[in-house]
Write a protein that holds these residues in place. Structure first.
Motif, PDB file in Angstrom:
ATOM      1  N   LEU A 109       0.827  -1.208   0.000  1.00 19.51           N
ATOM      2  CA  LEU A 109       0.000   0.000   0.000  1.00 19.51           C
ATOM      3  C   LEU A 109       0.862   1.259   0.000  1.00 19.51           C
ATOM      4  O   LEU A 109       0.516   2.256  -0.641  1.00 19.51           O
ATOM      5  N   ALA A 110       1.987   1.214   0.703  1.00 18.50           N
ATOM      6  CA  ALA A 110       2.868   2.381   0.749  1.00 18.50           C
ATOM      7  C   ALA A 110       3.487   2.676  -0.608  1.00 18.50           C
ATOM      8  O   ALA A 110       3.861   3.827  -0.891  1.00 18.50           O
ATOM      9  N   SER A 111       3.568   1.661  -1.470  1.00 18.45           N
ATOM     10  CA  SER A 111       4.207   1.843  -2.780  1.00 18.45           C
ATOM     11  C   SER A 111       3.247   2.378  -3.837  1.00 18.45           C
ATOM     12  O   SER A 111       3.683   2.827  -4.903  1.00 18.45           O
ATOM     13  N   ILE A 112       1.952   2.342  -3.566  1.00 17.54           N
ATOM     14  CA  ILE A 112       0.956   2.718  -4.580  1.00 17.54           C
ATOM     15  C   ILE A 112       0.808   4.233  -4.616  1.00 17.54           C
ATOM     16  O   ILE A 112       0.286   4.844  -3.675  1.00 17.54           O
ATOM     17  N   SER A 113       1.267   4.829  -5.707  1.00 23.23           N
ATOM     18  CA  SER A 113       1.208   6.284  -5.847  1.00 23.23           C
ATOM     19  C   SER A 113      -0.055   6.750  -6.545  1.00 23.23           C
ATOM     20  O   SER A 113      -0.424   7.924  -6.439  1.00 23.23           O
ATOM     21  N   ASP A 114      -0.734   5.860  -7.246  1.00 21.38           N
ATOM     22  CA  ASP A 114      -1.959   6.216  -7.971  1.00 21.38           C
ATOM     23  C   ASP A 114      -3.145   6.226  -6.995  1.00 21.38           C
ATOM     24  O   ASP A 114      -3.393   5.229  -6.306  1.00 21.38           O
ATOM     25  N   SER A 115      -3.869   7.343  -6.923  1.00 19.45           N
ATOM     26  CA  SER A 115      -4.946   7.474  -5.929  1.00 19.45           C
ATOM     27  C   SER A 115      -6.071   6.478  -6.174  1.00 19.45           C
ATOM     28  O   SER A 115      -6.636   5.931  -5.227  1.00 19.45           O
ATOM     29  N   ARG A 116      -6.400   6.219  -7.444  1.00 25.18           N
ATOM     30  CA  ARG A 116      -7.453   5.244  -7.737  1.00 25.18           C
ATOM     31  C   ARG A 116      -7.057   3.865  -7.240  1.00 25.18           C
ATOM     32  O   ARG A 116      -7.847   3.188  -6.561  1.00 25.18           O
ATOM     33  N   ASP A 117      -5.845   3.429  -7.552  1.00 23.07           N
ATOM     34  CA  ASP A 117      -5.404   2.090  -7.168  1.00 23.07           C
ATOM     35  C   ASP A 117      -5.275   1.965  -5.650  1.00 23.07           C
ATOM     36  O   ASP A 117      -5.580   0.911  -5.071  1.00 23.07           O
ATOM     37  N   ARG A 118      -4.829   3.037  -4.995  1.00 26.22           N
ATOM     38  CA  ARG A 118      -4.706   2.989  -3.537  1.00 26.22           C
ATOM     39  C   ARG A 118      -6.076   2.763  -2.895  1.00 26.22           C
ATOM     40  O   ARG A 118      -6.243   1.935  -1.994  1.00 26.22           O
ATOM     41  N   VAL A 119      -7.091   3.489  -3.378  1.00 21.44           N
ATOM     42  CA  VAL A 119      -8.442   3.322  -2.837  1.00 21.44           C
ATOM     43  C   VAL A 119      -8.990   1.946  -3.195  1.00 21.44           C
ATOM     44  O   VAL A 119      -9.618   1.275  -2.373  1.00 21.44           O
ATOM     45  N   LEU A 120      -8.749   1.502  -4.419  1.00 21.64           N
ATOM     46  CA  LEU A 120      -9.246   0.205  -4.881  1.00 21.64           C
ATOM     47  C   LEU A 120      -8.775  -0.924  -3.969  1.00 21.64           C
ATOM     48  O   LEU A 120      -9.587  -1.723  -3.471  1.00 21.64           O
ATOM     49  N   PHE A 121      -7.473  -0.989  -3.711  1.00 20.62           N
ATOM     50  CA  PHE A 121      -6.945  -2.112  -2.936  1.00 20.62           C
ATOM     51  C   PHE A 121      -7.158  -1.917  -1.436  1.00 20.62           C
ATOM     52  O   PHE A 121      -7.327  -2.898  -0.706  1.00 20.62           O
TER      53      PHE A 121
END
Length: 304
Positions: free
Chosen positions: A128-140
């Protein structure tokens, strides 16, 4: 060749399988048909133990177009053989009563491992800390917070999550999120979202400049597909240097977290949308840390 449609039609009508399940069965059965055509196998009665062994070998050696690596995962092999076994059982029950189903007569590594397989908490934090894309962060984050299936999370629209606020005993306010999805068998069930995920969800919605009702849309401005969601998780796994994590393992992680924090098993069954209580019970093999906490707390009370 094989006529799968009557079986798929009954699967839809009698078991009320979801459209996604029907598509998966059709896809898996057609893959077997392609293999069988090469072996000049054209009827259910010609499917022998030898054919099954060759099919398993074929799947273990086949290059996965998504990863570029040879050999399908055991879970993929198990799913495809389970679909074939169901078709053979249907064929026997609806006419060919003498048909033998070799998949019912053998046990092997191809069979699905039903044991929960959560992702390690440290790996989750790293991912989760590596996900910079806001959509993908919320998705996962949402998959981890709600326990939704991948086919359920892609159903969500911007207005699918209802927000409310409650005052806690300490006087602080806490945001709550809830919604409904249509799960397996067309059954509706509620899901809930924690306040941390809600904050990320609210920030993400503010970045959306389009009018599409879908909560998660692809780069082509279409509702994200199951494959697209899987590919995005695969992308972020590569960024961190992890082996590929199947999206369904996030659901296992959700259930294991709740089981290890003493949620009532009946409540978890409803949250997960399980039709069988036995499926839910598999999550209640508590971690060593949970067992240790329980032991020391009980001993402290006993020795006072």
């Amino acid at each position: 060749m094989f006529n799968f449609e009557p079986f798929l039609g009954d699967l839809d009508a009698l078991k009320k399988a979801s459209p996604q399940t029907i598509r998966s069965y059709r896809h898996d059965l057609r893959l077997f048909e392609d293999f069988a055509r090469q072996r000049l196998v054209s009827e259910p009665g010609q499917i022998s133990h030898t054919v099954i062994r060759e099919y398993v070998t074929y799947m273990r050696e086949k290059v996965n177009p998504r990863t570029g690596k040879a050999g399908l995962a055991d879970t993929s092999i198990a799913r495809r053989l389970a679909a074939l076994s169901s078709f053979l059982e249907y064929t026997r029950a609806t006419g060919d009563h003498n048909l033998r189903n070799p998949l019912k007569e053998v046990k092997g590594k191809w069979q699905r491992n039903s044991k929960p397989n959560p992702v390690d908490e440290y790996d989750i934090d790293m991912l989760l800390a590596s996900i910079s894309d806001s959509r993908d962060r919320v998705l996962f984050s949402l998959l981890l917070a709600s326990g939704l299936r991948i086919s359920e999370v892609r159903q969500l629209n911007r207005d699918s999550i209802q927000l409310s606020v409650e005052r806690q005993p300490n006087g602080k306010l806490r945001a709550l999120g809830s919604g409904e999805v249509v799960g397996k068998g067309g059954k509706r069930r509620a899901f809930y979202v924690d306040d941390q995920t809600l904050r990320a969800y609210t920030r993400y919605l503010k970045t959306r400049k389009d009018n599409d009702p879908a909560l998660f849309i692809s780069s082509r401005n279409q509702r994200m597909s199951v494959r697209a969601i899987q590919e995005r998780l695969g992308h972020w796994c590569k960024v961190v240097g992890f082996k590929h994590i199947n999206v369904h393992r996030l659901r296992h992680t959700y259930a294991t977290r709740l089981a290890n924090n003493n949620i009532d098993s009946i409540v978890l069954k409803d949250l997960m949308g399980h039709s069988s209580f036995a499926t839910t019970q598999k999550y209640f093999k508590l971690s060593d840390s949970t067992l240790a906490r329980g032991y020391f707390a009980a001993m402290e009370r006993a020795t006072k």
